[in-house]
Design a protein around this motif. Structure first.
Motif, PDB file in Angstrom:
ATOM      1  N   ASP A 145       0.899  -1.347  -0.149  1.00 56.73           N
ATOM      2  CA  ASP A 145       0.058   0.170  -0.120  1.00 56.73           C
ATOM      3  C   ASP A 145       0.782   1.244  -0.129  1.00 56.73           C
ATOM      4  O   ASP A 145       0.166   2.311  -0.106  1.00 56.73           O
ATOM      5  N   SER A 146       2.069   1.290  -0.027  1.00 58.46           N
ATOM      6  CA  SER A 146       3.061   2.105   0.091  1.00 58.46           C
ATOM      7  C   SER A 146       2.997   2.851  -1.519  1.00 58.46           C
ATOM      8  O   SER A 146       3.162   2.330  -2.344  1.00 58.46           O
ATOM      9  N   PRO A 147       3.145   4.324  -1.425  1.00 56.46           N
ATOM     10  CA  PRO A 147       3.318   4.787  -2.694  1.00 56.46           C
ATOM     11  C   PRO A 147       4.607   4.521  -3.437  1.00 56.46           C
ATOM     12  O   PRO A 147       4.727   4.460  -4.439  1.00 56.46           O
ATOM     13  N   HIS A 148       5.868   4.178  -2.478  1.00 51.05           N
ATOM     14  CA  HIS A 148       6.999   3.747  -3.150  1.00 51.05           C
ATOM     15  C   HIS A 148       6.976   2.176  -3.702  1.00 51.05           C
ATOM     16  O   HIS A 148       7.689   2.015  -4.591  1.00 51.05           O
ATOM     17  N   ALA A 149       5.684   1.839  -3.591  1.00 49.27           N
ATOM     18  CA  ALA A 149       5.473   0.376  -4.443  1.00 49.27           C
ATOM     19  C   ALA A 149       4.591   0.671  -5.407  1.00 49.27           C
ATOM     20  O   ALA A 149       4.256  -0.575  -6.309  1.00 49.27           O
ATOM     21  N   ASP A 150       4.050   1.698  -5.847  1.00 45.56           N
ATOM     22  CA  ASP A 150       2.989   1.891  -6.732  1.00 45.56           C
ATOM     23  C   ASP A 150       3.674   2.702  -7.879  1.00 45.56           C
ATOM     24  O   ASP A 150       4.084   3.851  -7.960  1.00 45.56           O
TER      25      ASP A 150
END
Length: 135
Positions: free
Chosen positions: A68-73
């Motif tokens: 759910d992290s923006p770093h994984a999106d």
């Protein structure tokens, strides 16, 4: 830590696989690198720096982030212009000006002569096992 390999941007050149010092990637069946050993990533940014098409994102976080992290999106990272962001920051990426064009040092027309050595003349070589003269 490496978080994203963009399958749409990747050209399957294997550069990231070759430059990774901790062997984080495996080559996928389609040629696109797969993050196989994420916990081995040292967050050195080598893969992102050398990727010629800005298909990688290394998060500045030293532990894997949650899904759910923006770093994984990938979409969020792309919108923020962070795919290949490290390359750009170090001057290797998009829109960079080559360092040689920024150089303001005068051109050398010739190499100046070197001064004579200030070291003493080397000792004479003699034929003994230790290369010393007999005393």
């Amino acid at each position: 830590m490496i978080e994203i390999v963009s399958a749409t941007a990747c050209i399957a050149c294997d550069v990231c696989i070759k430059v990774c010092p901790t062997d984080v990637f495996d080559r996928g069946e389609d040629g696109i690198p797969v993050i196989a050993r994420q916990s081995d990533c040292q967050t050195c940014f080598m893969c992102e720096a050398y990727c010629p098409v800005d298909a990688l994102y290394v998060s500045p976080v030293s532990d894997p982030v949650g899904a759910d992290s923006p770093h994984a999106d990938e979409d969020a990272v792309a919108r923020a212009g962070l795919l290949g962001g490290y390359r750009e920051m170090v001057g290797w990426g998009r829109g960079r000006t080559a360092g040689s064009l920024l150089d303001r040092n005068p051109l050398l027309k010739a190499v100046p002569p070197l001064p004579e050595s200030r070291l003493p003349i080397p000792a004479d070589v003699v034929d003994s096992p230790w290369n010393h003269s007999a005393q």
